[in-house]
Design a protein around this motif. Structure first.
Motif, PDB file in Angstrom:
ATOM      1  N   VAL A  38      11.392  -7.315  -0.159  1.00 25.46           N
ATOM      2  CA  VAL A  38      10.287  -8.273  -0.210  1.00 25.46           C
ATOM      3  C   VAL A  38       9.614  -8.146  -1.564  1.00 25.46           C
ATOM      4  CG1 VAL A  38       8.095  -8.949   0.815  1.00 25.46           C
ATOM      5  CG2 VAL A  38       9.916  -8.067   2.274  1.00 25.46           C
ATOM      6  N   LEU A  56       1.682 -13.426   2.046  1.00 24.87           N
ATOM      7  CA  LEU A  56       2.682 -12.438   2.467  1.00 24.87           C
ATOM      8  C   LEU A  56       2.173 -11.620   3.646  1.00 24.87           C
ATOM      9  CD1 LEU A  56       5.478 -11.306   1.946  1.00 24.87           C
ATOM     10  CD2 LEU A  56       4.432  -9.605   0.462  1.00 24.87           C
ATOM     11  N   LYS A  57       0.883 -11.300   3.635  1.00 26.25           N
ATOM     12  CA  LYS A  57       0.303 -10.583   4.784  1.00 26.25           C
ATOM     13  C   LYS A  57       0.494 -11.408   6.056  1.00 26.25           C
ATOM     14  CE  LYS A  57      -2.448  -7.621   7.011  1.00 26.25           C
ATOM     15  NZ  LYS A  57      -2.703  -8.314   8.270  1.00 26.25           N
ATOM     16  N   VAL A 107       4.056 -11.136   7.202  1.00 27.24           N
ATOM     17  CA  VAL A 107       4.313  -9.842   7.845  1.00 27.24           C
ATOM     18  C   VAL A 107       3.673  -9.809   9.239  1.00 27.24           C
ATOM     19  CG1 VAL A 107       3.821  -7.359   7.697  1.00 27.24           C
ATOM     20  CG2 VAL A 107       4.628  -8.597   5.677  1.00 27.24           C
ATOM     21  N   ASP A 108       2.500 -10.410   9.366  1.00 29.31           N
ATOM     22  CA  ASP A 108       1.855 -10.471  10.682  1.00 29.31           C
ATOM     23  C   ASP A 108       2.750 -11.195  11.698  1.00 29.31           C
ATOM     24  OD1 ASP A 108      -0.346  -9.206   9.622  1.00 29.31           O
ATOM     25  OD2 ASP A 108      -1.520 -11.047   9.363  1.00 29.31           O
ATOM     26  N   GLY A 163       6.589  -9.087  11.410  1.00 26.19           N
ATOM     27  CA  GLY A 163       6.619  -7.628  11.327  1.00 26.19           C
ATOM     28  C   GLY A 163       7.185  -6.922  12.543  1.00 26.19           C
ATOM     29  N   TRP A 165      10.464  -5.211  12.342  1.00 32.67           N
ATOM     30  CA  TRP A 165      10.641  -4.019  11.495  1.00 32.67           C
ATOM     31  C   TRP A 165      10.031  -2.768  12.103  1.00 32.67           C
ATOM     32  CZ3 TRP A 165       8.227  -7.298   7.055  1.00 32.67           C
ATOM     33  CH2 TRP A 165       9.137  -8.305   6.690  1.00 32.67           C
ATOM     34  N   TRP A 182      -0.484  -1.749   1.514  1.00 32.04           N
ATOM     35  CA  TRP A 182       0.712  -1.969   2.343  1.00 32.04           C
ATOM     36  C   TRP A 182       1.006  -0.749   3.199  1.00 32.04           C
ATOM     37  CZ3 TRP A 182       2.028  -6.415   3.731  1.00 32.04           C
ATOM     38  CH2 TRP A 182       1.999  -7.508   2.871  1.00 32.04           C
ATOM     39  N   VAL A 226       1.694  -1.302   7.105  1.00 31.02           N
ATOM     40  CA  VAL A 226       2.968  -1.028   7.788  1.00 31.02           C
ATOM     41  C   VAL A 226       2.821   0.102   8.806  1.00 31.02           C
ATOM     42  CG1 VAL A 226       4.337  -1.905   5.863  1.00 31.02           C
ATOM     43  CG2 VAL A 226       3.897   0.570   6.037  1.00 31.02           C
ATOM     44  N   LEU A 286       2.628  -1.171  12.153  1.00 29.56           N
ATOM     45  CA  LEU A 286       3.904  -1.650  12.693  1.00 29.56           C
ATOM     46  C   LEU A 286       4.810  -0.470  13.062  1.00 29.56           C
ATOM     47  CD1 LEU A 286       4.541  -4.509  10.123  1.00 29.56           C
ATOM     48  CD2 LEU A 286       3.907  -4.783  12.522  1.00 29.56           C
TER      49      LEU A 286
END
Ligand SMILES: Cc1cc2nc3c(=O)[nH]c(=O)nc-3n(C[C@H](O)[C@H](O)[C@H](O)COP(=O)(O)O)c2cc1C
Length: 106
Positions: free
Chosen positions: A6, A19-20, A23-24, A27, A30, A52, A56, A59
């Motif tokens: 990414v 981008l956040k 990812v939300d 995500g 991952w 970040w 992460v 997640l």
């Protein structure tokens, strides 16, 4: 092993909102995976990378210690990207840590 790369700029000392948001939304795919960071910018992207690492964590991704902090001032020019010599060792270490972490998590 499948790698996801990414590309994320640092905006106003933080992560870019678009981008956040991505990812939300994505995500959950991952969760439990290893992750390593390569930053670049006026300060090597370190502020965005630190953010970040927090994101992460939620997640349940496992971030490795090694990190590249590439300078926009000294390693980029009109001729293109001229990485510092030590980047070879740094990226080798980073990718090695990601692979090892992936094995532990498997
Ligand atoms: C609104 C805005 C804010 C930015 N803020 C930062 C910043 O705080 N720190 C930084 O290192 N770079 C900052 N940048 C530079 C970007 O991270 C990035 O290096 C630049 O947009 C070029 O990206 P690209 O070559 O990947 O397209 C900013 C760029 C924009 C457009």
């Amino acid at each position: 092993m499948r790698w996801v790369r990414v590309r994320a700029p640092e905006y106003n000392h933080g992560v870019p909102g678009a981008l956040k948001n991505a990812v939300d939304v994505l995500g959950s795919e991952w969760v439990g995976k290893p992750i390593g960071f390569v930053g670049y910018g006026s300060a090597g992207g370190v502020r965005a990378v630190e953010q970040w690492r927090q994101i992460v964590g939620n997640l349940s991704m496992v971030d490795v210690r090694a990190q590249l902090e590439i300078s926009l001032f000294t390693e980029f020019s009109e001729e293109g990207f001229t990485p510092n010599e030590r980047r070879v060792e740094e990226i080798t270490t980073l990718l090695g840590q990601v692979v090892e972490m992936g094995k532990k998590l498997a």
